[in-house]
Design an enzyme around this catalytic site. Structure first.
Site, PDB file in Angstrom:
ATOM      1  CB  ILE A  62      -3.175   5.491   6.853  1.00 41.85           C
ATOM      2  CG1 ILE A  62      -3.401   4.442   5.750  1.00 41.85           C
ATOM      3  CG2 ILE A  62      -3.971   5.112   8.112  1.00 41.85           C
ATOM      4  CD1 ILE A  62      -2.930   3.033   6.133  1.00 41.85           C
TER       5      ILE A  62
ATOM      6  CG  HIS B  10      -8.247   5.297  11.475  1.00 46.21           C
ATOM      7  ND1 HIS B  10      -9.272   5.112  10.557  1.00 46.21           N
ATOM      8  CD2 HIS B  10      -8.841   5.347  12.688  1.00 46.21           C
ATOM      9  CE1 HIS B  10     -10.425   5.011  11.204  1.00 46.21           C
ATOM     10  NE2 HIS B  10     -10.196   5.162  12.502  1.00 46.21           N
TER      11      HIS B  10
ATOM     12  N   GLY C 155     -16.818  11.210   1.911  1.00 42.70           N
ATOM     13  CA  GLY C 155     -16.280   9.935   1.436  1.00 42.70           C
ATOM     14  C   GLY C 155     -16.036   8.911   2.510  1.00 42.70           C
TER      15      GLY C 155
ATOM     16  NE  ARG D 160      -3.626   0.083   2.598  1.00 48.39           N
ATOM     17  CZ  ARG D 160      -4.299   0.347   3.730  1.00 48.39           C
ATOM     18  NH1 ARG D 160      -4.228  -0.517   4.752  1.00 48.39           N
ATOM     19  NH2 ARG D 160      -5.007   1.448   3.857  1.00 48.39           N
TER      20      ARG D 160
ATOM     21  CB  ALA E 271     -15.019  13.792  -3.024  1.00 54.86           C
TER      22      ALA E 271
HETATM   23  N1  APR Z   1     -16.567  10.604  -3.847  1.00 52.60           N
HETATM   24  C1  APR Z   1     -17.252  10.565  -2.665  1.00 52.60           C
HETATM   25  N2  APR Z   1     -17.446   9.423  -1.947  1.00 52.60           N
HETATM   26  C2  APR Z   1     -16.929   8.286  -2.466  1.00 52.60           C
HETATM   27  C3  APR Z   1     -16.209   8.243  -3.686  1.00 52.60           C
HETATM   28  C4  APR Z   1     -16.038   9.475  -4.375  1.00 52.60           C
HETATM   29  N3  APR Z   1     -15.371   9.532  -5.552  1.00 52.60           N
HETATM   30  N4  APR Z   1     -15.844   6.950  -3.915  1.00 52.60           N
HETATM   31  C5  APR Z   1     -16.299   6.223  -2.874  1.00 52.60           C
HETATM   32  N5  APR Z   1     -16.957   7.017  -2.002  1.00 52.60           N
HETATM   33  C6  APR Z   1     -17.583   6.638  -0.740  1.00 52.60           C
HETATM   34  C7  APR Z   1     -18.268   5.299  -0.730  1.00 52.60           C
HETATM   35  O1  APR Z   1     -19.630   5.417  -1.151  1.00 52.60           O
HETATM   36  C8  APR Z   1     -18.174   4.908   0.748  1.00 52.60           C
HETATM   37  O2  APR Z   1     -19.290   5.382   1.481  1.00 52.60           O
HETATM   38  O3  APR Z   1     -16.527   6.513   0.205  1.00 52.60           O
HETATM   39  C9  APR Z   1     -16.917   5.620   1.239  1.00 52.60           C
HETATM   40  C10 APR Z   1     -15.761   4.683   1.526  1.00 52.60           C
HETATM   41  O4  APR Z   1     -16.161   3.856   2.590  1.00 52.60           O
HETATM   42  P1  APR Z   1     -15.105   2.825   3.199  1.00 52.60           P
HETATM   43  O5  APR Z   1     -14.469   2.063   2.082  1.00 52.60           O
HETATM   44  O6  APR Z   1     -15.815   2.081   4.279  1.00 52.60           O
HETATM   45  O7  APR Z   1     -13.956   3.735   3.815  1.00 52.60           O
HETATM   46  P2  APR Z   1     -13.979   4.515   5.192  1.00 52.60           P
HETATM   47  O8  APR Z   1     -15.362   4.997   5.510  1.00 52.60           O
HETATM   48  O9  APR Z   1     -12.894   5.521   5.112  1.00 52.60           O
HETATM   49  O10 APR Z   1     -13.559   3.365   6.241  1.00 52.60           O
HETATM   50  C11 APR Z   1     -13.350   3.772   7.565  1.00 52.60           C
HETATM   51  O11 APR Z   1     -12.489   1.577   8.069  1.00 52.60           O
HETATM   52  O12 APR Z   1     -11.241  -0.224   7.478  1.00 52.60           O
HETATM   53  C12 APR Z   1     -11.256   0.904   8.239  1.00 52.60           C
HETATM   54  O13 APR Z   1      -9.348   2.069   8.937  1.00 52.60           O
HETATM   55  C13 APR Z   1     -10.163   1.848   7.825  1.00 52.60           C
HETATM   56  O14 APR Z   1     -10.185   4.258   7.899  1.00 52.60           O
HETATM   57  C14 APR Z   1     -10.893   3.116   7.438  1.00 52.60           C
HETATM   58  C15 APR Z   1     -12.225   2.964   8.150  1.00 52.60           C
END
Ligand code: APR
Length: 237
Positions: free
Chosen positions: A96, A112, A179, A62, A221
């Site tokens: 991160i 995180h 996001g 990563r 976004a």
């Molecule tokens: N613009 C806006 N939103 C977006 C886009 C985009 N281009 N692409 C994806 N998304 C949204 C998705 O719809 C989803 O709701 O971003 C979100 C990503 O969700 P996750 O993959 O669950 O990521 P996150 O919410 O950051 O996860 C939180 O979980 O695994 C742990 O530590 C890890 O920090 C992470 C935490």
């Protein structure tokens, strides 16, 4: 820096979606990092103790991918807001990656941790880290080898800066989640803290987390956040 206290105190919480258009995979959803993988084998202290080389390899891959990516227009817009908005603003990120910083953000609260930092499990020292970590890696401070881990928060560990960020979120009058799926606590609790203090809560996402936010702004976004910042700063860039 003195803030104009008559303006809203904006707290922004970003998740993987803000970096998606930079080519950094999100965690959940199609092609997500956790798809087909067992989190307990990759992102827990137990996994690191049991199979450090597997965990190090996951983060080494990563880290090297991150170094080939660039910040996107959403990172740049958030940075512009931080620099030009004369009210108080706090940027909390679950990510991160360093794309907020490379996008120009002067301050990022990485709850995180940070992929481009290592932490020594012997002396606790945290250092910049852009190379692979393995059992031969030596701590720049205490020089012990095989004791370096990624400076990231694994499942079961306590996120960083929670007391400070809880206080800042209690003081927010405008809360924006950008996001994030809002599935992982305690990060997912910030919106509830903001709501409890009658802050206006806005969600920027491709899909809505029904019922939690006052406003949902659909779309990528890079488009929605740029337009939002332009409206807040009263000009187009
Ligand atoms: N613009 C806006 N939103 C977006 C886009 C985009 N281009 N692409 C994806 N998304 C949204 C998705 O719809 C989803 O709701 O971003 C979100 C990503 O969700 P996750 O993959 O669950 O990521 P996150 O919410 O950051 O996860 C939180 O979980 O695994 C742990 O530590 C890890 O920090 C992470 C935490």
């Amino acid at each position: 820096m003195t803030h104009n206290s008559t303006l809203p105190h904006i707290v922004i919480l970003t998740g993987a979606g803000v970096s998606a258009e930079s080519g950094i995979p999100t965690f959940r959803g199609p092609g997500g990092l956790w798809e087909g993988r067992d989190i307990t084998e990759l992102a827990t202290p137990q996994a690191f103790r049991a199979q450090p080389h597997v965990v190090q390899r996951f983060y080494n891959e990563r880290r090297q991918i991150l170094l080939t990516k660039q910040p996107n227009a959403a990172h740049a817009a958030i940075a512009r807001l931080q620099k030009e908005y004369s009210g108080r603003i706090t940027l909390i990120s679950q990510n991160i990656d360093d794309l907020h910083e490379r996008g120009g953000s002067p301050e990022v609260w990485h709850i995180h941790g940070e992929l481009l930092k290592s932490r020594c499990t012997h002396c606790g020292a945290v250092h910049e880290c852009r190379d692979d970590l393995d059992t031969a890696s030596a701590c720049p401070a205490c020089h012990s080898t095989g004791k370096l881990r990624p400076h990231v928060v694994w499942f079961g560990e306590t996120p960083l800066f929670l007391e400070e960020l809880d206080a800042r979120t209690r003081d927010a009058t405008l809360f924006a989640a950008i996001g994030t799926s809002g599935l992982v606590y305690p990060a997912a609790n910030f919106v509830h803290i903001a709501r409890s203090r009658d802050a206006r809560c806005i969600e920027f996402n491709l899909e809505s987390s029904d019922g939690v936010f006052d406003e949902f702004i659909p779309g990528p976004a890079t488009q929605t956040v740029t337009a939002w910042v332009d409206s807040l700063l009263g000009h187009t860039h």
